[in-house]
Design a protein around this motif. Structure first.
Motif, mmCIF file in Angstrom:
data_model
loop_
_atom_site.group_PDB
_atom_site.id
_atom_site.type_symbol
_atom_site.label_atom_id
_atom_site.label_comp_id
_atom_site.label_asym_id
_atom_site.label_seq_id
_atom_site.Cartn_x
_atom_site.Cartn_y
_atom_site.Cartn_z
ATOM 1 N N ARG A 27 52.281 1.418 43.671
ATOM 2 C CA ARG A 27 52.615 0.725 45.267
ATOM 3 C C ARG A 27 53.469 0.560 45.548
ATOM 4 O O ARG A 27 55.422 1.141 45.119
ATOM 5 C CB ARG A 27 52.949 -0.760 43.765
ATOM 6 N N GLU A 77 48.466 9.444 49.957
ATOM 7 C CA GLU A 77 47.700 9.648 49.327
ATOM 8 C C GLU A 77 47.147 11.165 49.596
ATOM 9 O O GLU A 77 47.134 11.654 48.116
ATOM 10 C CB GLU A 77 46.481 8.950 49.718
ATOM 11 N N ASN A 126 50.533 5.837 54.916
ATOM 12 C CA ASN A 126 49.036 5.474 53.653
ATOM 13 C C ASN A 126 48.463 6.315 53.161
ATOM 14 O O ASN A 126 48.337 7.037 52.007
ATOM 15 C CB ASN A 126 48.466 4.165 53.725
ATOM 16 N N LYS A 180 40.061 2.979 51.677
ATOM 17 C CA LYS A 180 40.291 4.301 51.488
ATOM 18 C C LYS A 180 40.298 4.285 50.654
ATOM 19 O O LYS A 180 39.867 6.394 49.780
ATOM 20 C CB LYS A 180 42.445 4.358 51.031
ATOM 21 N N GLU A 181 39.841 4.208 49.022
ATOM 22 C CA GLU A 181 38.872 4.995 48.186
ATOM 23 C C GLU A 181 37.667 5.369 47.797
ATOM 24 O O GLU A 181 37.543 6.426 47.880
ATOM 25 C CB GLU A 181 38.581 3.602 47.007
ATOM 26 N N ARG A 216 49.255 1.125 47.827
ATOM 27 C CA ARG A 216 49.105 1.324 46.484
ATOM 28 C C ARG A 216 48.580 2.783 46.382
ATOM 29 O O ARG A 216 47.805 2.390 47.045
ATOM 30 C CB ARG A 216 48.783 0.996 45.734
ATOM 31 N N ILE A 241 45.761 5.695 45.045
ATOM 32 C CA ILE A 241 44.743 5.577 44.475
ATOM 33 C C ILE A 241 44.690 6.935 43.186
ATOM 34 O O ILE A 241 44.741 6.156 42.238
ATOM 35 C CB ILE A 241 43.591 5.697 45.585
ATOM 36 N N ALA A 242 44.893 8.362 43.159
ATOM 37 C CA ALA A 242 44.763 8.951 42.983
ATOM 38 C C ALA A 242 46.430 10.175 42.633
ATOM 39 O O ALA A 242 46.324 10.487 43.689
ATOM 40 C CB ALA A 242 43.892 9.696 42.676
ATOM 41 N N ASN A 265 36.558 9.086 48.118
ATOM 42 C CA ASN A 265 35.921 9.908 47.427
ATOM 43 C C ASN A 265 34.457 10.465 48.077
ATOM 44 O O ASN A 265 34.448 11.852 47.850
ATOM 45 C CB ASN A 265 35.032 8.673 46.794
ATOM 46 N N ASP A 274 42.626 -0.876 50.667
ATOM 47 C CA ASP A 274 42.381 0.215 49.256
ATOM 48 C C ASP A 274 41.441 0.548 49.243
ATOM 49 O O ASP A 274 40.410 1.537 48.365
ATOM 50 C CB ASP A 274 43.234 -0.425 48.323
ATOM 51 N N LYS A 312 48.782 8.466 41.060
ATOM 52 C CA LYS A 312 47.916 7.525 40.965
ATOM 53 C C LYS A 312 48.895 5.399 39.975
ATOM 54 O O LYS A 312 49.859 5.608 39.490
ATOM 55 C CB LYS A 312 47.273 7.535 39.681
ATOM 56 N N GLY A 313 48.466 4.236 40.896
ATOM 57 C CA GLY A 313 48.656 2.989 40.959
ATOM 58 C C GLY A 313 50.083 2.959 41.478
ATOM 59 O O GLY A 313 49.949 2.276 41.342
#
Length: 179
Positions: free
Chosen positions: A12, A60, A56, A29-30, A2, A4-5, A34, A26, A9-10
């Motif tokens: 899939r 992002e 992926n 990746k998050e 998915r 992430i931002a 960050n 995830d 965002k969100g």
């Protein structure tokens, strides 16, 4: 997988099961994004995604506003999936089907962030060759970063360009910077 931002965002994304990939989790990746979010303004970046697999990481970056992204993978099914998905999401991701090492030897553009997620089974010298090619060919912008994802069984800290590593589960992100 998915996004992430950002704009999607969100969302899939369902990659075909037959792709020879191991997408970044995830959680990892998050954590990576960050770190990057605290260092960079995404809209200003140029990103090169090596061994891009499902795209992926490219997706992002694109969702977060990066407009110059090139994804390189040698698998035709992977590059087709990235192209198709980028078109569906209206992301301007340039996709190149090529061997990453060959691509790096001929690369002439410079990048703010180069992300590489090679197969974990590569030997340490193959990871180091990747790092060396980036720096020998001067394709990283000043204050840019090369990030290599690898297993916790691989140690890349001997490179003179090594800056730090971050471990998430069995995955490690090693960061490399210019002197």
């Amino acid at each position: 997988m998915r996004i992430i931002a950002g704009r999607y965002k969100g969302k899939r994304l369902l990659a075909p099961k037959k792709l020879p990939v191991r997408p970044t989790t995830d959680m990892a990746k998050e954590a990576l994004f960050n770190i990057l979010n605290n260092r960079y303004h995404f809209e200003d970046l140029k990103v090169l995604d090596l061994f891009s697999g499902t795209g992926n990481i490219s997706f992002e970056f694109a969702s977060r506003g990066v407009e110059t992204i090139t994804a390189v993978d040698e698998n035709a099914n992977c590059t087709r999936f990235i192209n198709r998905t980028a078109k569906e999401l209206d992301f301007a991701i340039s996709v190149i089907k090529n061997d990453v090492y060959r691509h790096l030897k001929n690369e002439t553009s410079t990048w703010d962030i180069i992300f590489a997620d090679p197969p974990y089974h590569l030997k340490t010298n193959q990871f180091m060759e990747l790092v060396d090619l980036v720096f020998e060919n001067n394709i990283l912008e000043n204050e840019g970063v090369l990030i290599v994802e690898h297993s916790d069984q691989t140690d890349l800290s001997e490179s003179p360009k090594f800056s730090e590593s971050r471990k998430y589960g069995s995955s490690v992100f090693s960061f490399f910077v210019s002197d």
